[in-house]
Design a protein around this motif. Structure first.
Motif: not given
Length: 663
Positions: A55-58, A143-146, A148-155
């Motif tokens: 939720g924070a990434l989104a 920053l270490p992102l939670p 898979a690699w594709w999840l952060t850009p999607v969020l």
């Protein structure tokens, strides 16, 4: 007895200008509501799903969408929000792939900084896109992102697109409303200009004229940007362009009205009231007869205004049909090209290819790209050699500060530091008093609207609003609480220092005023305008386009002047020396337009020799200004028949040349 500051304690003028809040329009309550919902909803969904970090990434993506949610037209909102989100997704993906790779990370982020800087020089949307490309790559690399690699850009992209979705909800009900409102606002500024011409001082008139220029520029940009998305001809857009073009003769008549007022022939108050009446009809989309209660004109200026207003009333209330437009054009009553002669923008693919070619071949884009890459490279190398907690904030600060198209680099570095301190005070209170968890949602609902509310007030205010939001989201990701505060301050100050030294002091063009060069170009264009204004074979539409471009250029000079005043000495002091000449050139353009209006409505035209004398004097002045950053001596011997229509213009030119002469 009045109290005064001791001389030693009086703050310098450049510092006062930096700290003074900018004048802003009334609060956009819809934008505030969008910010509150778009940034708190992802947090609530993440908490409900047991994944608050997602939720924070989104919400971080929504924050970038809120910052880009500045356009009025709905189609422009798509460009301003969606396109940067795509670049941001690429940035965070590349950054996360090189996370923890040592010097390879430094090289990758530095290369992205070069690309970001170069594409930022294309235009407003590309500037925000380049900014988000670099920002997200820095976040991904630091920053270490939670997940898979594709999840952060999607969020993050989803959060930004949520802002866009909320912004477009009213589109079916309000299509065309922002454009009509912009045209009506331009009409109202013209009414204010005519009212000022009727009885206020010169400074008030100059301010009102500048406001008219800005309003017309905004309206034209808005409508032309929307028209670029149409393959065919849109009747509504053609009508709105016709309405904008139709107000031009009224704007041209304003200088003549002011001169008549100074000669003891004031403008009747019914005239500004009539313009306001027409503005209401434009905003509501009214079509039909509109009554104008105008007195009988008594001179050529009055006839010019009366003729222009009646034409405006006819065009403004004409239904959106091409037939009346063709009739008006063929009758010669619309010299301002009612059939849209401003030129249709090229297709998107062609514009993209041209932009890419210009970026590759432009020395300015390479210079800025290298400048930004140098600063980012230094920051990334520094944090690789020296263990700095949350080191990505150093590069983030540089990215925000080193945006010359957003204003003075020096000013932004100063305001960034001060705004960060103010934001940290708010963040410290939130992180200390409010428990983590579901309380984050109402806190975000309160903090998020502050971003669109304070951004128009200035960069320092925007930084103060964004800082607690970013820290709250960072705490959701890392759970460090108030331990984030001191590293945030240190990293921000380090980033400001790197930007000032490597991105400002080492590049002389960044701290030298450009007012003189741009003013010289404006004076040369003014000479061309004077020559065209009284040439019998000049096309009226071409004359109007030149005048409109000239006022737009002078508006840019004013903006550059205001930017330079926020710089420390000697830049601000040099810029201040140009200000009287900036005002004088604007009045020369006004006097030229007033003379042209008088000739068109019955005054005897000037001899060719008179016109040539004025243009020669202006070209000499332009060359003198261009050769030096200090004002130099020029001749002031302008003579001619005292009863000539050019006499007020000669007086303004002589005044400008006298200003340019050392005392």
């Amino acid at each position: 007895m009045s109290r005064e500051f001791p001389i030693g304690l009086t703050p310098p003028d450049w510092l006062v200008r930096n700290l003074r809040p900018q004048q802003a329009a009334p609060l956009n309550w819809a934008a505030l509501a969008r910010a509150a919902l778009a940034m708190s909803l992802p947090l609530a969904v993440g908490l409900a799903a047991g994944q608050p970090a997602y939720g924070a990434l989104a919400s971080m993506g929504a924050l970038s969408g809120v910052i880009g949610d500045t356009a009025d037209a709905y189609r422009m909102r798509i460009l301003n929000i969606a396109v940067p989100q795509l670049f941001g997704a690429v940035g965070v993906t590349v950054g996360s792939l090189v996370y923890g790779q040592g010097w390879f990370t430094v090289a990758a982020v530095t290369g992205i900084a070069l690309i970001s800087g170069m594409i930022s020089t294309i235009g407003a949307v590309s500037s925000v896109s380049g900014l988000l490309l670099l920002l997200n790559s820095v976040i991904g690399a630091g920053l270490p992102l939670p997940g898979a690699w594709w999840l952060t850009p999607v969020l993050m992209t989803g959060g930004g697109l949520l802002v866009l979705l909320l912004a477009l909800l009213a589109w079916p009900l309000r299509s065309g409303v922002p454009e009509r409102a912009a045209v009506a606002a331009a009409y109202r500024t013209v009414a204010d200009l005519l009212a000022v011409s009727d009885g206020d001082d010169g400074e008030a008139y100059d301010r009102a004229r500048h406001t008219v220029t800005q309003s017309l520029n905004q309206a034209y940009d808005l409508i032309l940007a929307r028209r670029a998305s149409y393959r065919g001809r849109s009747r509504d857009l053609t009508r709105m362009l016709a309405q904008l073009n139709a107000i031009t003769p009224v704007v041209e008549a304003a200088p003549a009205v002011r001169l008549a007022r100074l000669a003891g022939k004031p403008l009747p108050p019914e005239v500004p009231a009539a313009v306001l009446h027409i503005a209401d009809a434009v905003e509501t989309g009214y079509t039909g007869p509109i009554g104008l209660d105008l007195p009988e004109p008594g001179n050529e200026t009055g006839r010019a205004v009366d003729h222009a207003l009646r034409h405006v009333a006819e065009v403004a209330t004409t239904p959106a049909s091409p037939l009346p437009h063709s009739r008006l054009r063929s009758s010669g009553r619309d010299p301002q090209a009612i059939d849209d002669r401003l030129g249709r923008p090229a297709a998107l693919g062609i514009r993209t290819a041209r932009a890419a070619r210009n970026v590759v071949l432009s020395a300015n884009s390479w210079r800025y790209g290298i400048r930004l890459a140098l600063c980012i490279g230094i920051a990334q190398a520094l944090v690789s050699l020296v263990p700095v907690p949350r080191s990505y904030w150093v590069a983030l600060t540089i990215t925000f500060v080193l945006k010359p198209d957003f204003g003075s680099v020096f000013s932004r570095a100063l305001l960034r530091a001060l705004g960060t301190v103010a934001g940290l005070v708010v963040a410290a209170t939130v992180l200390t008093v409010v428990p983590r968890g579901w309380w984050d949602v109402p806190v975000m609902t309160v903090l998020a609207p502050l971003v669109p509310a304070l951004t128009p007030r200035g960069y320092g205010f925007q930084t103060a609003a964004i800082t607690p939001v970013i820290l709250l989201l960072s705490d959701v990701l890392n759970h460090q609480g108030t331990a984030l505060l001191l590293p945030r301050l240190i990293d921000s100050l380090m980033g400001c220092a790197i930007a000032l030294v490597a991105g400002y002091l080492l590049w002389p063009e960044s701290w030298r005023t450009r007012v003189g060069d741009r003013l010289a170009d404006a004076v040369a264009d003014t000479a061309a305008y004077v020559e065209m204004a009284f040439r019998a074979d000049a096309e009226p539409a071409a004359r109007a386009r030149l005048r409109r471009r000239l006022y737009r250029d002078l508006s840019v000079v004013r903006t550059e002047f205001q930017r330079a005043l926020t710089e420390p000495p000697p830049t601000g002091r040099r810029a201040a020396a140009w200000w009287p000449l900036v005002v004088a050139v604007e009045r020369i353009v006004d006097a030229t337009t007033a003379a042209r209006v008088r000739v068109r409505h019955g005054a005897p035209p000037p001899d060719r020799a008179e016109v040539d004398q004025v243009t020669l004097q202006l070209r000499e002045l332009a060359e003198g200004v261009r050769r030096s950053e200090t004002l130099i001596a020029v001749r002031t011997d302008l003579t001619g028949p005292p009863d000539s229509v050019l006499e007020p213009l000669r007086q303004e030119v002589a005044a400008a040349r006298a200003i340019a002469s050392p005392h």
